[in-house]
Scaffold this active site. Structure first.
Site, PDB file in Angstrom:
ATOM      1  N   HIS A  82      33.622  -2.761 -36.771  1.00  0.00           N
ATOM      2  CA  HIS A  82      32.188  -2.846 -37.079  1.00  0.00           C
ATOM      3  C   HIS A  82      31.918  -4.035 -37.995  1.00  0.00           C
ATOM      4  O   HIS A  82      32.667  -4.278 -38.939  1.00  0.00           O
ATOM      5  CB  HIS A  82      31.733  -1.558 -37.780  1.00  0.00           C
ATOM      6  N   ASP A 161      20.383   9.653 -39.088  1.00  0.00           N
ATOM      7  CA  ASP A 161      20.332   8.244 -39.504  1.00  0.00           C
ATOM      8  C   ASP A 161      19.107   7.549 -38.930  1.00  0.00           C
ATOM      9  O   ASP A 161      18.463   6.754 -39.615  1.00  0.00           O
ATOM     10  CB  ASP A 161      21.603   7.504 -39.066  1.00  0.00           C
ATOM     11  N   ARG A 168      13.475   4.671 -44.646  1.00  0.00           N
ATOM     12  CA  ARG A 168      13.921   3.706 -45.677  1.00  0.00           C
ATOM     13  C   ARG A 168      13.244   2.366 -45.483  1.00  0.00           C
ATOM     14  O   ARG A 168      12.858   1.708 -46.454  1.00  0.00           O
ATOM     15  CB  ARG A 168      15.440   3.548 -45.610  1.00  0.00           C
ATOM     16  N   SER A 183      25.018   5.515 -43.914  1.00  0.00           N
ATOM     17  CA  SER A 183      24.357   5.216 -42.643  1.00  0.00           C
ATOM     18  C   SER A 183      25.353   4.587 -41.664  1.00  0.00           C
ATOM     19  O   SER A 183      25.478   5.016 -40.508  1.00  0.00           O
ATOM     20  CB  SER A 183      23.181   4.267 -42.914  1.00  0.00           C
ATOM     21  N   LYS A 187      27.771   6.779 -38.364  1.00  0.00           N
ATOM     22  CA  LYS A 187      27.773   6.373 -36.953  1.00  0.00           C
ATOM     23  C   LYS A 187      29.195   6.067 -36.476  1.00  0.00           C
ATOM     24  O   LYS A 187      29.556   6.380 -35.342  1.00  0.00           O
ATOM     25  CB  LYS A 187      26.848   5.157 -36.767  1.00  0.00           C
TER      26      LYS A 187
HETATM   27  N1  URA Z   1      23.238  -1.002 -41.092  1.00  0.00           N
HETATM   28  C1  URA Z   1      23.096   0.336 -40.898  1.00  0.00           C
HETATM   29  O1  URA Z   1      23.481   0.854 -39.856  1.00  0.00           O
HETATM   30  N2  URA Z   1      22.535   1.063 -41.884  1.00  0.00           N
HETATM   31  C2  URA Z   1      22.125   0.544 -43.050  1.00  0.00           C
HETATM   32  O2  URA Z   1      21.656   1.261 -43.898  1.00  0.00           O
HETATM   33  C3  URA Z   1      22.261  -0.847 -43.220  1.00  0.00           C
HETATM   34  C4  URA Z   1      22.827  -1.596 -42.231  1.00  0.00           C
END
Ligand code: URA
Length: 430
Positions: A82, A161, A168, A183, A187
């Protein structure tokens, strides 16, 4: 349990028991906690912070809000990769197939372009016919047979999320380390891999402003990954300048093919080979990554993956009808290229999205002809803009030219990989 008590506990700087966080996230996803209550709690988190135990509880509650991909049908240690997002960041397109060519199983769920950053899914979709919508059976079958699949996350995964991120975005609660880390890692954990390699970027074109902030985020994410029993390693890498020589969708796929074929920007290749080595290490695959790269097996694996996902490279990548060089206005050396300005200009000509619902242009982008360190003369091209019309080029030309910082003295390229973080701490490569 009462949501007002939960909000008040964080407001007053006290620590939540794990079940309280589970209650809050579960009730929010079910619609029993209102947006304004969740927003108030997240603002309290921004101000008060969270302990490691709270952040892990939040991550686990977010994972539990939706489906988790079961990859047990794939043999061996499955590795995900990632990036926190950047400009010209095509590392996944190079490192993931190369790792698969080394024998690592790579089930990877990726994201789309947003704001000034590019998205792996948009890049892959520039290949004619290719799909990133792989249902779990097809995704798993492809990883078993080809060794790698790159697809889109199902909306049934981590719904918490999606809801929390949207909130947010409009309540000034994005920049909180525990909220960002949970967050991203929720994932990754829901995506089911056994090990995770993170590329945490910092600088003008990244989410984290400086190396210290990126190291903090990397540490936090490594703790979360390990807490969820996923071997997790992070590299902290610079994103002040665009990475490599291209910014765009098809243009970056072509650059990745070239890099896998043995040719490419030294900095890009360095990051890609390092990420691949980390992927092999966490998978306990012993491979001579550089030898595999030189053999061309990574490029073959990438082509096999594109074809397994319906892609037809032989039909050719899309090409923009208009190509315009942007010349330098002075002699000198390129000291830096403002990645944020380049990324925003790229979004403007269709590489990314200004609004979420915008369609991307697969052919649009930039080819950088004067990278950091290059000597340029007045009138020589800094960059070639690929776009659908001359009008689009004119709209961004001045901004793109001004992204180049040209100085009188010679410039050395700055180091690119600044730190490595694993469960034992931070180390800094020479
Ligand atoms: N990428 C994400 O998936 N979440 C965040 O909060 C910031 C960047």
């Amino acid at each position: 349990m009462n949501v007002l008590e939960v909000i008040a506990r964080k407001r007053d700087g006290r620590e939540h028991p794990a079940e309280e966080i589970g209650f809050l996230v579960g009730a929010y996803v079910r619609g029993e906690v209102a947006d304004y209550q969740m927003a108030a709690w997240m603002m309290a988190v921004c101000i008060r912070g969270m302990t490691a135990a709270e952040t892990l509880a939040l991550t686990e509650a977010m994972v539990a809000s939706g489906e988790v991909l079961d990859l047990s049908a794939i043999e061996g240690i499955k590795v995900d990769k990632h990036s926190t997002g950047g400009v010209g960041d095509k590392v996944t397109l190079v490192a993931a197939p190369l790792a698969a060519a080394c024998g690592v199983k790579v089930p990877k769920l990726s994201g789309r372009a947003l704001a000034h950053t590019g998205g792996t899914l948009d890049k892959l979709e520039s290949v004619p016919g290719l799909t990133v919508e792989l249902d779990p059976d097809r995704f798993i079958k492809q990883v078993r047979e080809v060794g790698i699949a790159v697809g889109a996350q199902s909306p049934r995964m981590v719904p918490a999320d999606k809801l929390m991120y949207a909130l947010r975005d409009v309540t000034a609660t994005v920049p909180s380390l525990p909220l960002i880390a949970s967050s991203i890692m929720s994932k990754k954990i829901a995506a089911g891999a056994d090990a995770i390699v993170l590329d945490v970027k910092f600088g003008r074109g990244a989410f984290m402003p400086d190396v210290a902030a990126a190291e903090d985020l990397a540490r936090e994410m490594v703790v979360l990954g390990e807490g969820a029993r996923r071997r997790t390693v992070a590299l902290v890498t610079a994103m002040d300048n665009p990475l490599g020589r291209s910014v765009g969708n098809a243009l970056e796929v072509q650059e990745a093919l070239d890099a896998l074929g043995g040719e490419g920007d030294a900095e890009l290749l360095d990051v890609c080979l390092r990420v691949t080595r980390e992927m092999c290490d966490v998978a306990r695959v012993s491979a001579d990554v550089e030898r595999v790269w030189r053999s061309g097996a990574g490029r073959e694996k990438f082509e096999e993956m594109l074809s397994a996902q319906g892609g037809h490279l032989e039909r050719g990548l899309p090409v923009a009808p208009v190509k315009v060089e942007i010349p330098s206005e002075r002699d000198g050396y390129v000291e830096g290229i403002d990645a944020l300005e380049v990324g925003l200009s790229a979004a403007e000509i269709g590489v990314g999205r200004i609004r979420k619902e915008d369609r991307v242009d697969p052919a649009a982008g930039f080819i950088i002809t004067a990278p950091v360190g290059a000597r340029v003369s007045r009138g020589e091209p800094l960059v070639v803009v690929h776009a659908q019309s001359r009008e689009l080029v004119d709209r961004v030309a001045a901004r793109v030219r001004n992204a180049w910082r040209i100085v009188d003295h010679e410039v050395r390229r700055p180091p690119h990989v600044l730190a490595r973080v694993d469960k034992d701490g931070v180390s800094r490569p020479d």
